[in-house]
Design an enzyme around this catalytic site. Structure first.
Site, PDB file in Angstrom:
ATOM      1  N   HIS A 185       0.816  -1.214   0.000  1.00  0.00           N
ATOM      2  CA  HIS A 185       0.000   0.000   0.000  1.00  0.00           C
ATOM      3  C   HIS A 185       0.849   1.263   0.000  1.00  0.00           C
ATOM      4  O   HIS A 185       0.340   2.359  -0.188  1.00  0.00           O
ATOM      5  CB  HIS A 185      -0.954   0.027   1.195  1.00  0.00           C
ATOM      6  CG  HIS A 185      -0.276   0.261   2.510  1.00  0.00           C
ATOM      7  ND1 HIS A 185       0.331  -0.742   3.221  1.00  0.00           N
ATOM      8  CD2 HIS A 185      -0.113   1.401   3.236  1.00  0.00           C
ATOM      9  CE1 HIS A 185       0.841  -0.245   4.331  1.00  0.00           C
ATOM     10  NE2 HIS A 185       0.586   1.063   4.370  1.00  0.00           N
ATOM     11  N   ASP A 212      -3.681  -2.645  -1.245  1.00  0.00           N
ATOM     12  CA  ASP A 212      -4.657  -2.296  -0.219  1.00  0.00           C
ATOM     13  C   ASP A 212      -5.481  -1.101  -0.675  1.00  0.00           C
ATOM     14  O   ASP A 212      -4.979  -0.182  -1.329  1.00  0.00           O
ATOM     15  CB  ASP A 212      -3.933  -1.965   1.089  1.00  0.00           C
ATOM     16  CG  ASP A 212      -4.879  -1.950   2.275  1.00  0.00           C
ATOM     17  OD1 ASP A 212      -5.646  -0.972   2.384  1.00  0.00           O
ATOM     18  OD2 ASP A 212      -4.845  -2.900   3.068  1.00  0.00           O
ATOM     19  N   LYS A 240      -6.465   1.388   0.873  1.00  0.00           N
ATOM     20  CA  LYS A 240      -6.070   2.691   1.396  1.00  0.00           C
ATOM     21  C   LYS A 240      -4.908   3.324   0.624  1.00  0.00           C
ATOM     22  O   LYS A 240      -4.545   4.469   0.898  1.00  0.00           O
ATOM     23  CB  LYS A 240      -5.715   2.591   2.876  1.00  0.00           C
ATOM     24  CG  LYS A 240      -4.559   1.683   3.224  1.00  0.00           C
ATOM     25  CD  LYS A 240      -4.260   1.762   4.724  1.00  0.00           C
ATOM     26  CE  LYS A 240      -3.256   0.722   5.187  1.00  0.00           C
ATOM     27  NZ  LYS A 240      -3.865  -0.545   5.537  1.00  0.00           N
ATOM     28  N   ARG A 272      -7.779 -11.632  21.291  1.00  0.00           N
ATOM     29  CA  ARG A 272      -7.794 -11.323  19.858  1.00  0.00           C
ATOM     30  C   ARG A 272      -8.876 -12.096  19.106  1.00  0.00           C
ATOM     31  O   ARG A 272      -9.292 -11.675  18.027  1.00  0.00           O
ATOM     32  CB  ARG A 272      -6.423 -11.615  19.242  1.00  0.00           C
ATOM     33  CG  ARG A 272      -5.316 -10.713  19.762  1.00  0.00           C
ATOM     34  CD  ARG A 272      -4.014 -10.967  19.041  1.00  0.00           C
ATOM     35  NE  ARG A 272      -2.978 -10.017  19.456  1.00  0.00           N
ATOM     36  CZ  ARG A 272      -2.081  -9.497  18.633  1.00  0.00           C
ATOM     37  NH1 ARG A 272      -2.076  -9.823  17.351  1.00  0.00           N
ATOM     38  NH2 ARG A 272      -1.174  -8.652  19.072  1.00  0.00           N
ATOM     39  N   GLU A 310      -2.889 -14.093  11.748  1.00  0.00           N
ATOM     40  CA  GLU A 310      -1.998 -14.581  12.796  1.00  0.00           C
ATOM     41  C   GLU A 310      -2.484 -15.889  13.419  1.00  0.00           C
ATOM     42  O   GLU A 310      -1.743 -16.513  14.179  1.00  0.00           O
ATOM     43  CB  GLU A 310      -1.823 -13.512  13.874  1.00  0.00           C
ATOM     44  CG  GLU A 310      -1.042 -12.295  13.390  1.00  0.00           C
ATOM     45  CD  GLU A 310      -0.841 -11.251  14.476  1.00  0.00           C
ATOM     46  OE1 GLU A 310      -1.430 -11.411  15.574  1.00  0.00           O
ATOM     47  OE2 GLU A 310      -0.100 -10.281  14.236  1.00  0.00           O
ATOM     48  N   ARG A 367       6.591   1.418  15.633  1.00  0.00           N
ATOM     49  CA  ARG A 367       5.643   0.465  16.204  1.00  0.00           C
ATOM     50  C   ARG A 367       6.355  -0.819  16.633  1.00  0.00           C
ATOM     51  O   ARG A 367       5.896  -1.923  16.374  1.00  0.00           O
ATOM     52  CB  ARG A 367       4.498   0.177  15.224  1.00  0.00           C
ATOM     53  CG  ARG A 367       3.561   1.374  15.046  1.00  0.00           C
ATOM     54  CD  ARG A 367       2.358   1.025  14.215  1.00  0.00           C
ATOM     55  NE  ARG A 367       2.707   0.767  12.826  1.00  0.00           N
ATOM     56  CZ  ARG A 367       2.870   1.724  11.920  1.00  0.00           C
ATOM     57  NH1 ARG A 367       2.706   3.002  12.259  1.00  0.00           N
ATOM     58  NH2 ARG A 367       3.174   1.419  10.683  1.00  0.00           N
ATOM     59  N   LYS A 371      11.727  -4.895   8.375  1.00  0.00           N
ATOM     60  CA  LYS A 371      11.197  -4.076   7.311  1.00  0.00           C
ATOM     61  C   LYS A 371      12.273  -3.148   6.766  1.00  0.00           C
ATOM     62  O   LYS A 371      13.209  -2.768   7.466  1.00  0.00           O
ATOM     63  CB  LYS A 371      10.069  -3.195   7.826  1.00  0.00           C
ATOM     64  CG  LYS A 371       8.789  -3.878   8.211  1.00  0.00           C
ATOM     65  CD  LYS A 371       7.749  -2.824   8.615  1.00  0.00           C
ATOM     66  CE  LYS A 371       6.393  -3.482   8.818  1.00  0.00           C
ATOM     67  NZ  LYS A 371       5.383  -2.463   9.246  1.00  0.00           N
TER      68      LYS A 371
END
Length: 329
Positions: A20, A45, A47, A136, A205, A252, A275
């Protein structure tokens, strides 16, 4: 633009890449993993900016084996539906995000997943859902402004998982056999679990790892835990144990790699690392890309075409000097 070995030609791979942002990082990822015998499903994505989507569409149109997912939601499942219809007789599917970068070459990927431990087995690292993660899947969640998910206000607990399944928790990344993919797309239990998982915190997950612990699933690993060297990731809470800190910066709680992280990444010899951000730490991508391409060409069993090289080589005093950016030295 040609298979680099008979071994690779005979074992085509499929890739699902969800993106994205970070267009340049994605382009360089695709360049690093591209091979004409493989097939690539790109999921953009919703967005993402329209300009970004247009650029990716243009790029995918240049290659017969690179295409965009036909449906924009449920990235992995819909890409899998498209991939099983592909004329490419791929043997394994690997999922990626646009900020991943390969550590293993295409040949090394094949040899790793075809080794004694993983031949005809799915790789979905994870364990039985620990108590700290039960929230979750116990409560319904909703996406907030396309940014994050939060518990649905005043909603009761969800019902138990279908078919009395034991829920597992693990990474969203995997390497799956083609028979397992076909099972996921057709089996009633897999479909019911997918429907039940729609409003959980992060379905990826638990979905793949839970199915891979079903003895009925092709290539399942019922007793499996965290095995599988899928990703090299530096988590902030693992600093001092799994690694000695992030040389780029944490965002994050995940390290965006800088050049100082590269020795650790290469030593891990994972399938991929995550990343990277070309905008923030371009030298890390520059150096890793050069290192990876050099390894790929060294392993090739066909004549190397000059256009396959990412650097210029010149003869100096009967030895070959490879010109690389100063930051990589």
């Amino acid at each position: 633009m040609a298979p680099l070995s008979k071994e690779e030609e005979d074992f085509p791979l499929a890739f699902i890449i969800t993106i994205h942002k970070e267009l340049e990082t994605f382009v360089r990822l695709l360049r690093a993993i591209y091979a004409p015998q493989n097939v690539y499903c790109i999921h953009i994505d919703d967005k993402a900016l329209e300009e970004y989507k247009t650029s990716v569409r243009s790029l995918s149109g240049c290659f017969p084996n690179v295409f965009l997912a036909s449906v924009s939601e449920k990235a992995d499942i819909n890409c899998m539906k498209d991939l099983v219809k592909s004329p490419v007789k791929w043997r394994r599917v690997i999922n990626l995000c646009g900020q991943d970068f390969p550590i293993q070459s295409n040949l090394e990927l094949i040899r790793y997943i075809q080794g004694s431990e993983w031949k005809d087995r799915n790789m979905t690292p994870g364990v039985k859902q620990p108590p700290s993660m039960k929230h979750r899947t116990e409560f319904p969640y909703v996406e907030v402004k396309g940014i994050h998910v939060a518990p649905r206000a005043n909603a009761p607990k969800k019902g138990p998982p279908p078919h009395n399944l034991t829920i597992y928790f693990g990474t969203a990344y995997y390497s799956l056999t083609r028979p397992f993919v076909e099972f996921v797309l057709s089996d009633p239990v897999a479909k019911d679990l997918l429907e039940w998982s729609r409003d959980t915190f992060s379905p990826d997950e638990h979905y793949w790892v839970t199915l891979n612990h079903m003895k009925e699933a092709p290539g399942s690993r019922v007793d499996g835990e965290w095995e599988g060297n899928i990703r090299a990731i530096k988590w902030r809470d693992q600093e001092g144990r799994a690694h000695q800190g992030c040389k780029g910066q944490y965002i994050r709680d995940i390290c965006i790699f800088g050049t100082g992280d590269l020795p650790w990444i290469i030593e891990r010899d994972s399938m991929f690392a995550n990343k990277f951000e070309t905008a923030s730490f371009p030298e890390a991508v520059d150096c890793l890309e050069l290192w990876h391409r050099h390894k790929v060409l060294q392993q090739a069993s066909v004549p190397i075409q000059p256009s396959w090289r990412l650097t210029t080589e010149v003869e100096v005093s009967n030895s070959t000097l490879t010109l690389i950016p100063e930051d990589c030295v």
